[in-house]
Design a protein around this motif. Structure first.
Motif, PDB file in Angstrom:
ATOM      1  N   PHE A 197       0.830  -1.203   0.000  1.00  0.00           N
ATOM      2  CA  PHE A 197       0.000   0.000   0.000  1.00  0.00           C
ATOM      3  C   PHE A 197       0.866   1.255   0.000  1.00  0.00           C
ATOM      4  O   PHE A 197       0.613   2.213  -0.731  1.00  0.00           O
ATOM      5  N   VAL A 198       1.913   1.246   0.835  1.00  0.00           N
ATOM      6  CA  VAL A 198       2.819   2.402   0.889  1.00  0.00           C
ATOM      7  C   VAL A 198       3.541   2.585  -0.438  1.00  0.00           C
ATOM      8  O   VAL A 198       3.717   3.709  -0.929  1.00  0.00           O
ATOM      9  N   ALA A 199       3.959   1.456  -1.061  1.00  0.00           N
ATOM     10  CA  ALA A 199       4.671   1.540  -2.338  1.00  0.00           C
ATOM     11  C   ALA A 199       3.766   2.084  -3.448  1.00  0.00           C
ATOM     12  O   ALA A 199       4.182   2.914  -4.258  1.00  0.00           O
ATOM     13  N   VAL A 200       2.506   1.616  -3.485  1.00  0.00           N
ATOM     14  CA  VAL A 200       1.575   2.034  -4.542  1.00  0.00           C
ATOM     15  C   VAL A 200       1.269   3.518  -4.447  1.00  0.00           C
ATOM     16  O   VAL A 200       1.242   4.239  -5.455  1.00  0.00           O
ATOM     17  N   PHE A 201       1.047   3.982  -3.218  1.00  0.00           N
ATOM     18  CA  PHE A 201       0.673   5.381  -3.043  1.00  0.00           C
ATOM     19  C   PHE A 201       1.881   6.264  -2.699  1.00  0.00           C
ATOM     20  O   PHE A 201       1.718   7.390  -2.221  1.00  0.00           O
ATOM     21  N   GLY A 202       3.092   5.725  -2.947  1.00  0.00           N
ATOM     22  CA  GLY A 202       4.316   6.455  -2.630  1.00  0.00           C
ATOM     23  C   GLY A 202       4.379   7.848  -3.215  1.00  0.00           C
ATOM     24  O   GLY A 202       4.629   8.821  -2.483  1.00  0.00           O
ATOM     25  N   PRO A 203       4.183   8.015  -4.540  1.00  0.00           N
ATOM     26  CA  PRO A 203       4.270   9.368  -5.122  1.00  0.00           C
ATOM     27  C   PRO A 203       3.289  10.357  -4.501  1.00  0.00           C
ATOM     28  O   PRO A 203       3.638  11.504  -4.202  1.00  0.00           O
ATOM     29  N   LEU A 204       2.044   9.894  -4.287  1.00  0.00           N
ATOM     30  CA  LEU A 204       1.045  10.773  -3.687  1.00  0.00           C
ATOM     31  C   LEU A 204       1.443  11.136  -2.254  1.00  0.00           C
ATOM     32  O   LEU A 204       1.335  12.295  -1.832  1.00  0.00           O
ATOM     33  N   LEU A 205       1.941  10.133  -1.506  1.00  0.00           N
ATOM     34  CA  LEU A 205       2.341  10.382  -0.129  1.00  0.00           C
ATOM     35  C   LEU A 205       3.540  11.318  -0.064  1.00  0.00           C
ATOM     36  O   LEU A 205       3.647  12.154   0.844  1.00  0.00           O
ATOM     37  N   PHE A 206       4.449  11.172  -1.024  1.00  0.00           N
ATOM     38  CA  PHE A 206       5.608  12.062  -1.070  1.00  0.00           C
ATOM     39  C   PHE A 206       5.156  13.512  -1.256  1.00  0.00           C
ATOM     40  O   PHE A 206       5.669  14.427  -0.623  1.00  0.00           O
ATOM     41  N   ALA A 207       4.185  13.700  -2.142  1.00  0.00           N
ATOM     42  CA  ALA A 207       3.665  15.048  -2.382  1.00  0.00           C
ATOM     43  C   ALA A 207       2.979  15.596  -1.132  1.00  0.00           C
ATOM     44  O   ALA A 207       3.153  16.768  -0.775  1.00  0.00           O
ATOM     45  N   VAL A 208       2.196  14.745  -0.465  1.00  0.00           N
ATOM     46  CA  VAL A 208       1.515  15.167   0.763  1.00  0.00           C
ATOM     47  C   VAL A 208       2.533  15.530   1.833  1.00  0.00           C
ATOM     48  O   VAL A 208       2.406  16.553   2.529  1.00  0.00           O
ATOM     49  N   GLU A 209       3.572  14.693   1.967  1.00  0.00           N
ATOM     50  CA  GLU A 209       4.594  14.935   2.980  1.00  0.00           C
ATOM     51  C   GLU A 209       5.322  16.252   2.704  1.00  0.00           C
ATOM     52  O   GLU A 209       5.590  17.035   3.624  1.00  0.00           O
ATOM     53  N   ALA A 210       5.640  16.504   1.421  1.00  0.00           N
ATOM     54  CA  ALA A 210       6.309  17.750   1.064  1.00  0.00           C
ATOM     55  C   ALA A 210       5.420  18.957   1.364  1.00  0.00           C
ATOM     56  O   ALA A 210       5.887  19.995   1.852  1.00  0.00           O
ATOM     57  N   PHE A 211       4.125  18.815   1.069  1.00  0.00           N
ATOM     58  CA  PHE A 211       3.181  19.902   1.344  1.00  0.00           C
ATOM     59  C   PHE A 211       3.104  20.182   2.846  1.00  0.00           C
ATOM     60  O   PHE A 211       3.110  21.341   3.276  1.00  0.00           O
ATOM     61  N   VAL A 212       3.036  19.105   3.657  1.00  0.00           N
ATOM     62  CA  VAL A 212       2.948  19.268   5.113  1.00  0.00           C
ATOM     63  C   VAL A 212       4.208  19.941   5.655  1.00  0.00           C
ATOM     64  O   VAL A 212       4.142  20.846   6.502  1.00  0.00           O
ATOM     65  N   ARG A 213       5.368  19.520   5.151  1.00  0.00           N
ATOM     66  CA  ARG A 213       6.619  20.140   5.592  1.00  0.00           C
ATOM     67  C   ARG A 213       6.637  21.636   5.238  1.00  0.00           C
ATOM     68  O   ARG A 213       7.115  22.459   6.024  1.00  0.00           O
ATOM     69  N   GLY A 214       6.134  21.942   4.034  1.00  0.00           N
ATOM     70  CA  GLY A 214       6.097  23.342   3.627  1.00  0.00           C
ATOM     71  C   GLY A 214       5.202  24.171   4.518  1.00  0.00           C
ATOM     72  O   GLY A 214       5.559  25.290   4.914  1.00  0.00           O
ATOM     73  N   VAL A 215       4.015  23.632   4.857  1.00  0.00           N
ATOM     74  CA  VAL A 215       3.093  24.358   5.735  1.00  0.00           C
ATOM     75  C   VAL A 215       3.702  24.558   7.116  1.00  0.00           C
ATOM     76  O   VAL A 215       3.635  25.652   7.703  1.00  0.00           O
ATOM     77  N   LEU A 216       4.324  23.493   7.654  1.00  0.00           N
ATOM     78  CA  LEU A 216       4.935  23.609   8.978  1.00  0.00           C
ATOM     79  C   LEU A 216       6.089  24.596   8.978  1.00  0.00           C
ATOM     80  O   LEU A 216       6.297  25.324   9.962  1.00  0.00           O
ATOM     81  N   LYS A 217       6.839  24.627   7.875  1.00  0.00           N
ATOM     82  CA  LYS A 217       7.955  25.564   7.798  1.00  0.00           C
ATOM     83  C   LYS A 217       7.464  27.006   7.788  1.00  0.00           C
ATOM     84  O   LYS A 217       8.108  27.909   8.346  1.00  0.00           O
ATOM     85  N   LEU A 218       6.295  27.230   7.176  1.00  0.00           N
ATOM     86  CA  LEU A 218       5.733  28.580   7.143  1.00  0.00           C
ATOM     87  C   LEU A 218       5.390  29.081   8.535  1.00  0.00           C
ATOM     88  O   LEU A 218       5.468  30.280   8.810  1.00  0.00           O
ATOM     89  N   VAL A 219       4.985  28.159   9.403  1.00  0.00           N
ATOM     90  CA  VAL A 219       4.614  28.567  10.769  1.00  0.00           C
ATOM     91  C   VAL A 219       5.784  28.395  11.744  1.00  0.00           C
ATOM     92  O   VAL A 219       5.615  28.482  12.956  1.00  0.00           O
ATOM     93  N   GLY A 220       6.981  28.109  11.195  1.00  0.00           N
ATOM     94  CA  GLY A 220       8.173  28.076  12.037  1.00  0.00           C
ATOM     95  C   GLY A 220       8.467  26.763  12.715  1.00  0.00           C
ATOM     96  O   GLY A 220       9.240  26.728  13.685  1.00  0.00           O
ATOM     97  N   VAL A 221       7.883  25.665  12.233  1.00  0.00           N
ATOM     98  CA  VAL A 221       8.131  24.350  12.828  1.00  0.00           C
ATOM     99  C   VAL A 221       9.036  23.559  11.897  1.00  0.00           C
ATOM    100  O   VAL A 221       8.682  23.316  10.743  1.00  0.00           O
ATOM    101  N   GLU A 222      10.221  23.159  12.398  1.00  0.00           N
ATOM    102  CA  GLU A 222      11.168  22.389  11.606  1.00  0.00           C
ATOM    103  C   GLU A 222      11.033  20.912  11.969  1.00  0.00           C
ATOM    104  O   GLU A 222      11.173  20.529  13.133  1.00  0.00           O
ATOM    105  N   ILE A 223      10.750  20.072  10.977  1.00  0.00           N
ATOM    106  CA  ILE A 223      10.629  18.637  11.213  1.00  0.00           C
ATOM    107  C   ILE A 223      12.004  18.067  11.538  1.00  0.00           C
ATOM    108  O   ILE A 223      12.987  18.326  10.837  1.00  0.00           O
ATOM    109  N   GLY A 224      12.061  17.282  12.609  1.00  0.00           N
ATOM    110  CA  GLY A 224      13.311  16.630  12.991  1.00  0.00           C
ATOM    111  C   GLY A 224      14.000  17.322  14.156  1.00  0.00           C
ATOM    112  O   GLY A 224      14.783  16.709  14.851  1.00  0.00           O
ATOM    113  N   HIS A 225      13.710  18.627  14.362  1.00  0.00           N
ATOM    114  CA  HIS A 225      14.339  19.335  15.461  1.00  0.00           C
ATOM    115  C   HIS A 225      13.611  18.996  16.755  1.00  0.00           C
ATOM    116  O   HIS A 225      12.404  19.165  16.872  1.00  0.00           O
ATOM    117  N   GLY A 226      14.366  18.511  17.731  1.00  0.00           N
ATOM    118  CA  GLY A 226      13.756  18.156  19.013  1.00  0.00           C
ATOM    119  C   GLY A 226      12.905  16.911  18.947  1.00  0.00           C
ATOM    120  O   GLY A 226      12.070  16.680  19.805  1.00  0.00           O
TER     121      GLY A 226
END
Length: 435
Positions: free
Chosen positions: A143-172
């Motif tokens: 399931f993860v492999a099939v929806f990999g491209p879509l999930l990658f896009a979602v993950e990138a979008f989420v990281r972008g939104v969090l970065k806009l509000v000052g939250v860095e993924i991985g820190h702490g």
């Protein structure tokens, strides 16, 4: 409106729609159980299974290494089937009952999803996380492999939104160090009854080797048994034989000027070679070169140094080169296995339990030893001895008769000699859970 619903569903079999709804609930339960099981799975167990050749465990470990994408995939699957099931249920009930069917659909799907797609599957999964993880690993990996491209896009979008509000993924991300995580895990297993207290203490002792220093376990200079190298050889032999220790520091001219370490076996060999003629003994020739180590040396480094030098004894010095005490290999091993005693050792002194529940403690008793003996948890970060803890907490050297309350205990200073607290009466004021 009712007629429109009839027209929309005239070619739809109600029973098929019902089966689709049930299938959606089952799939939702599957995704919920999988998420709980995979996030709660034991990394250590999966790693061990993978080393034994279990391909399912390898898949689980691979999923755990890409945890964010795995969770996104499970949430995607759960969201799809929940929305699909709700849509079909609403269509069927609107067709059967009219506009009020939307309300009925909301109530029915909430109950179905809450009980059969959330609480029930997650309860099962949290009680059998490893077993269930192995069973679902293949399906979830696909399931993860099939929806990999879509999930990658979602993950990138989420990281972008969090970065806009000052939250860095991985820190702490990791709040606890590996040391703290391991100790906490062992403490939890002990509380749950799966690890006995002595094994917990031993494991904790091994971990503590990298954070404790020789100053924390050394025998203080005020308690060292030493010998004046200028004494007659016969008297030196008597003192060595009367000592419970096999190695004793030698000093000359003044008690803090250590010139060597004498080993009882070396002394007896020399005495045997001299045919028991004490006048033939040369203590300087028999004595070993003293080894000085900084008090800031960690127990892990000191243990490694002991093993490399193949010796068991070192004198501890401060930053000015003054001897503060001595440390032995046995002192370090006792941090792991507890107190080591043989038929020549002196019994542990300084801890005397009283009928009223209080404990009389000599001020020089180390906190770590007291915690182990009494199953207490007094903090030992800022002080090494029980007297040091009282002085640290009181921010002064107390007088005899003074009483302090902290850390769930009552401390009464019974005796004091100059600036040293010699005897304390310690009484638990709160229920102390056994360690």
């Amino acid at each position: 409106m009712h007629g429109g619903a009839e027209a929309g569903l005239e070619n739809v079999d109600i029973w098929v729609a019902t089966l689709v709804v049930l299938l959606c609930v089952l799939l939702s339960a599957f995704f919920s159980a999988s998420e709980t099981a995979l996030t709660a799975a034991s990394h250590a167990h999966m790693h061990a299974l993978e080393k034994e050749g279990d391909h399912r465990a390898a898949l689980v470990n691979r999923l755990l290494r890409q945890r964010n994408r795995m969770i996104a995939a499970l949430l995607l699957g759960s969201t799809l089937v929940n929305i699909g099931g709700s849509a079909f249920t609403t269509s069927v009930l609107v067709y059967l009952t009219g506009e009020s069917g939307a309300v009925y659909a909301t109530i029915i799907m909430t109950a179905l999803l809450l009980v059969f797609a959330e609480v029930l599957p997650k309860t099962v999964a949290i009680n059998h996380p490893d077993r269930l993880s192995l069973r679902v690993a293949r399906v979830i990996s696909v399931f993860v492999a099939v929806f990999g491209p879509l999930l990658f896009a979602v993950e990138a979008f989420v990281r972008g939104v969090l970065k806009l509000v000052g939250v860095e993924i991985g820190h702490g991300r990791t709040l606890l160090s590996p040391y703290d995580e391991l100790k906490s895990a062992v403490d939890i297993m002990h509380e749950e009854g799966t690890v006995e207290r002595n094994w917990r203490d031993m494991f904790g002792g091994v971990l503590d080797l990298q954070v404790l220093h020789v100053a924390d376990v050394m025998i203080h200079r005020t308690k060292m048994r030493t010998i004046d190298a200028d004494l007659p050889p016969e008297q030196i032999v008597r003192e060595v034989l009367a000592s419970p220790f096999t190695r004793m520091p030698l000093w000359r001219d003044r008690p803090d000027n250590f010139i060597g370490v004498i080993h009882s076996k070396d002394l007896l060999r020399a005495l045997d070679a001299a045919k028991a003629d004490f006048s033939q003994l040369d203590i300087d020739d028999i004595a070993l070169e003293p080894w000085f180590v900084p008090e800031s040396t960690t127990l892990e480094d000191q243990l490694e140094a002991f093993l490399k030098r193949k010796t068991h004894f070192a004198l501890v010095v401060d930053e000015y080169g003054e001897v503060m005490g001595l440390v032995t290999l046995e002192d370090i091993l006792e941090e792991i296995v507890g107190d080591i005693r043989d038929e020549h050792d002196l019994a542990m002194q300084g801890v005397r339990q009283q009928p009223d529940g209080s404990v009389l403690v000599d001020g020089a008793v180390p906190l770590r030893d007291l915690n182990r003996v009494m199953e207490w948890s007094l903090p030992d970060e800022e002080a090494t001895t029980i007297a040091g803890l009282v002085i640290h907490e009181a921010a002064a050297i107390p007088e005899a008769g003074q009483v302090f309350n902290f850390h769930g205990f009552r401390f009464e200073v019974l005796r004091k000699m100059r600036n040293r607290i010699t005897v304390l009466k310690v009484t638990p004021t709160e229920a102390q859970e056994p360690g």
